[in-house]
Design an enzyme around this catalytic site. Structure first.
Site, PDB file in Angstrom:
ATOM      1  N   ASP A  91       0.867  -1.187   0.000  1.00  0.00           N
ATOM      2  CA  ASP A  91       0.000   0.000   0.000  1.00  0.00           C
ATOM      3  C   ASP A  91       0.899   1.231   0.000  1.00  0.00           C
ATOM      4  O   ASP A  91       1.559   1.526   1.001  1.00  0.00           O
ATOM      5  CB  ASP A  91      -0.898   0.027   1.241  1.00  0.00           C
ATOM      6  CG  ASP A  91      -1.989  -1.035   1.229  1.00  0.00           C
ATOM      7  OD1 ASP A  91      -1.882  -1.984   0.433  1.00  0.00           O
ATOM      8  OD2 ASP A  91      -2.935  -0.918   2.030  1.00  0.00           O
ATOM      9  N   LYS A 153      -6.910   3.276  -2.903  1.00  0.00           N
ATOM     10  CA  LYS A 153      -7.237   3.242  -1.473  1.00  0.00           C
ATOM     11  C   LYS A 153      -7.528   4.651  -0.990  1.00  0.00           C
ATOM     12  O   LYS A 153      -6.796   5.587  -1.312  1.00  0.00           O
ATOM     13  CB  LYS A 153      -6.071   2.618  -0.700  1.00  0.00           C
ATOM     14  CG  LYS A 153      -6.252   2.562   0.812  1.00  0.00           C
ATOM     15  CD  LYS A 153      -5.061   1.859   1.466  1.00  0.00           C
ATOM     16  CE  LYS A 153      -5.066   1.992   2.977  1.00  0.00           C
ATOM     17  NZ  LYS A 153      -3.879   1.366   3.612  1.00  0.00           N
ATOM     18  N   LYS A 182     -10.111   0.014  -1.996  1.00  0.00           N
ATOM     19  CA  LYS A 182      -9.942  -0.270  -0.576  1.00  0.00           C
ATOM     20  C   LYS A 182     -10.370   0.955   0.212  1.00  0.00           C
ATOM     21  O   LYS A 182      -9.820   2.040   0.025  1.00  0.00           O
ATOM     22  CB  LYS A 182      -8.485  -0.627  -0.241  1.00  0.00           C
ATOM     23  CG  LYS A 182      -8.256  -0.865   1.255  1.00  0.00           C
ATOM     24  CD  LYS A 182      -6.829  -1.311   1.547  1.00  0.00           C
ATOM     25  CE  LYS A 182      -6.553  -1.396   3.043  1.00  0.00           C
ATOM     26  NZ  LYS A 182      -5.171  -1.843   3.349  1.00  0.00           N
TER      27      LYS A 182
END
Length: 215
Positions: A91, A153, A182
């Site tokens: 991430d 995300k 996400k």
């Protein structure tokens, strides 16, 4: 969707600065027990955690976290180191100053460089939506799609706000068909998680959901 199903979509997260190995071990145990998608942990614990869980749980870590303004070379090194240590998912935080400067080519080049460094592992691009205009969010949806990253995300959980249903819905409307979402940051209940899923999220980043089940 029932609680067990939601937990299978959850990156069980512990990214506090003071996180200890004992705490990391606990979330690894919980991640296995509740069949979570992964545990998301600091890079310094990835090697220990990967050895601890073996093939029983995916290990996710963060790159350029939480501010995103490391150089691309540093982010690439972080990614390569994390992969060598056993990370399954990455991430990374986008360079928000570059977003404000509209340096779209540089942002895309960085995303592609980090994606290449992932060596086939999943890449999620954290865009810190609370700091962006709608136009910037839409442009980043386009860039994430073009980069080959698997996920966009919403948030680090370390800024002025977290995931919102509105942002998830906006991302869903503007990402390509191969990109997933996400939702992370400030998700404290299964009702909130379900709302994010209903809006289009495929993964939930949270530290609170497993704790609710364990009560």
């Amino acid at each position: 969707m029932d609680v067990k199903q939601i937990l299978t979509m959850c990156d069980h997260t512990l990214l506090k600065q003071e996180a200890t190995w004992e705490q990391i071990k606990t979330i690894c145990d919980d991640g296995k027990a509740y069949d979570c998608a992964s545990v998301c942990i600091p890079a310094s614990y990835v090697k220990q955690a990967a050895e601890y869980v073996g093939n029983d749980l995916k290990i996710c870590t963060v790159i350029g976290f939480p501010n995103g303004y490391s150089t691309t070379a540093v982010k690439v090194f972080e990614t390569e180191d994390a992969i060598r240590s056993g990370a399954d998912e990455i991430d990374m935080v986008v360079n928000l100053g570059w977003v404000k400067d509209r340096r779209w080519d540089d942002i895309l080049e960085e995303m592609k460089a980090i994606k290449a460094s992932c060596q086939g592992r999943i890449l999620k691009v954290i865009v810190e939506a609370c700091l962006l205009t709608e136009e910037e969010k839409i442009k980043l949806c386009e860039l994430v799609t073009e980069s080959g990253a698997e996920y966009i995300k919403t948030s680090t959980g370390f800024s002025t706000g977290g995931a919102t249903v509105a942002d998830v819905a906006l991302f869903k409307a503007h990402i390509g068909p191969d990109v997933k979402i996400k939702a992370a940051g400030g998700i404290h209940s299964f009702e909130e998680a379900q709302a994010m899923i209903d809006a289009g999220a495929s993964r939930i980043g949270a530290s609170a959901l497993v704790k609710l089940v364990k009560k």
